[in-house]
Design an enzyme around this catalytic site. Sequence first.
Site: not given
Ligand code: BES
Ligand code: ZN
Length: 610
Positions: A147, A149, A278, A304, A307, A392, A566
């Site tokens: 992972q 990011q 991701m 995703e 993105h 977001y 989360k």
């Molecule tokens: N790119 C993000 C995940 C992320 C952001 C990892 C910043 C590390 C640092 C991914 O696209 C994302 O937003 N994932 C969300 C799900 C989404 C449906 C809101 C998640 O993992 O909960």
């Molecule tokens: Zn995202």
Amino acid sequence: MKKIIPFLLGIGILSACSKPSPVLKNHSYSNYEEVSLKHMDLHLKADFEKKILDGFVLLDITNKSKTDVLVLDSRQLLIKEVSVDDKKVDFILSKEHEVFGSSLQIPIESESKQVKISYQTTPESAALQWLSKEQTNDKTDEFLFSQSQAVLARTWIPLMDAPAVRFTYDATIEVPNHLMALMSAVNPQQKNEEGVYQFKQEKPIPSYLMALAIGNLTFKSTGRNSGVYAEPGMMESCFWELKDMQQMIDEAEKLYGSYVWNRYDVLVLPPSFPFGGMENPELTFATPTIIAGDRSLVSLIAHELAHSWSGNLVTNRTWDDFWLNEGFTVYFEQRIMEAVYGKEYEEMLTVNGYGELQLTLNELSKTAPEDTKLKLTLNERNPDDGLTDIAYEKGRFFLQTLERTVGREQWDIFLRRYFMEHAFKTMTTEEFISYLNKELIDNNPEWKQNAQVNEWIYGKGMPSNFIKPRSAAFDRLDGELAAYKASKDPESFKTDDYSTHHWLYVLRHLPALNTADVKALDAAFDFNQIKNSEILCDWFQLSIAYDYTKSYGPMRSFLNRVGRRKFLTPIYRSMKNKGPEGLEMARNIYTEAKKGYHTVAIETLDELLK
Ligand code: BES
Ligand code: ZN
């Protein structure tokens, strides 16, 4: 910077020591403004016994500023040897910062072309999680995933770890021959006998999209250019759940232009994956907690996928501009969901998103009001701090407001051009504002006035032109909630046609309860038998808040199985909020469950429960 005279190169360490050490800028030590990184060729062998990747990386560079040093980011790596155009050189690795790591300083000349770094990762390398058989779904083979990011790519590859830098890559990955390797690149669809896999990413990508997974994986196509990778025992359920993927791609292309990344495949990971998803190019990584059995959580795939335009094609220049990645993506996700599942469905998702935003705004307005601005000022804070619903959800509602202001037709034309004209480039908040002004809202004084762009981006909280989202389906639930509040009778809820989103809305809008009320709800709806991770997450929080101890067993096993941050954070926080006894319970469960979590989750929970 002063040039190193060639004959001094032999005492590189001495000469470089007298120079000021590199400064951290935009969360990276690398000197990408002076030297460009164009292409990378990665050669790694995975050792599951030692939990390391071992090999070398070749970096193709151009010394734009004719500087005498290349500065890279490196953390939790063992750098063994460095050579520049086949000549071994002395390098300097600065003292390691706990988040940003070390600067790796390599002496170069103005015509230097290629740098070779032999290195290995360490078991501590934070991006990588090495899973035992028991931690996978099938429990037959070990597993590895990365992972990267936001700033973890540097913990498995020494590179320029800033989203402003884009490069193409090739890779050769050697794995035990009963396993398959996948990357954010063109991928194999079958295992090979040798256990050696070649990868090519011909589109320039930023470092945070470097990704690797190794495991006992199978593939199944879901359409023209999409498919699913999963462990064999999970394949059938994953395939069923993700059946609409091709339709999502088709709708996304109709909205904002063609998909440029070759294939769109999804890898369903073991449950310790710390995120929901991701957006690794060509291969989204996803948590198995979206495999709900009713396709109710697939908006994560729409996210995703989106993105592939917002983020992977047009990339935030710095982590202060993170909302450009995530806000645009939630907006685009919403449009895909509307196109595939209809307006009414999309509205439920948006209202629930707004509910989460309200919680975040309440919390941040007390603890960090500056963080409720879309444009962040992180300075030397961990970019992880910017990973909130502001980027977001406030980002989504900003774009929704722009759409409403100028009308969907004009807005869609604008957005399509925005993606096309900035493809494979990075974007700052300020560049976006000036593009928006020039190409869209300066044309119409009314739009200009109504949009309130600066308030949205540089103001705290929600601007005055924000209009709360509504959902007809949830208006009905408000009636049921009112009836329940008056009677405390679970029969108030007409649950026959409830989807996951109805349940989430109800659980999040219940009136104040006591233990007996929660018990009655459980008797009526048997929450602990529900397999849906989103519903369980809210249910466990409710159970903790009202001391409904019957849920504690199922909660404990959930926390031992699932590593998605989360879910973990609010559940552990609910326990902590109960006072000393709750905190003790949280620590007990955490002590037992921690060994299954990824570093990203561990860092957050260590802080929460310290
Ligand atoms: N790119 C993000 C995940 C992320 C952001 C990892 C910043 C590390 C640092 C991914 O696209 C994302 O937003 N994932 C969300 C799900 C989404 C449906 C809101 C998640 O993992 O909960
Ligand atoms: Zn995202």
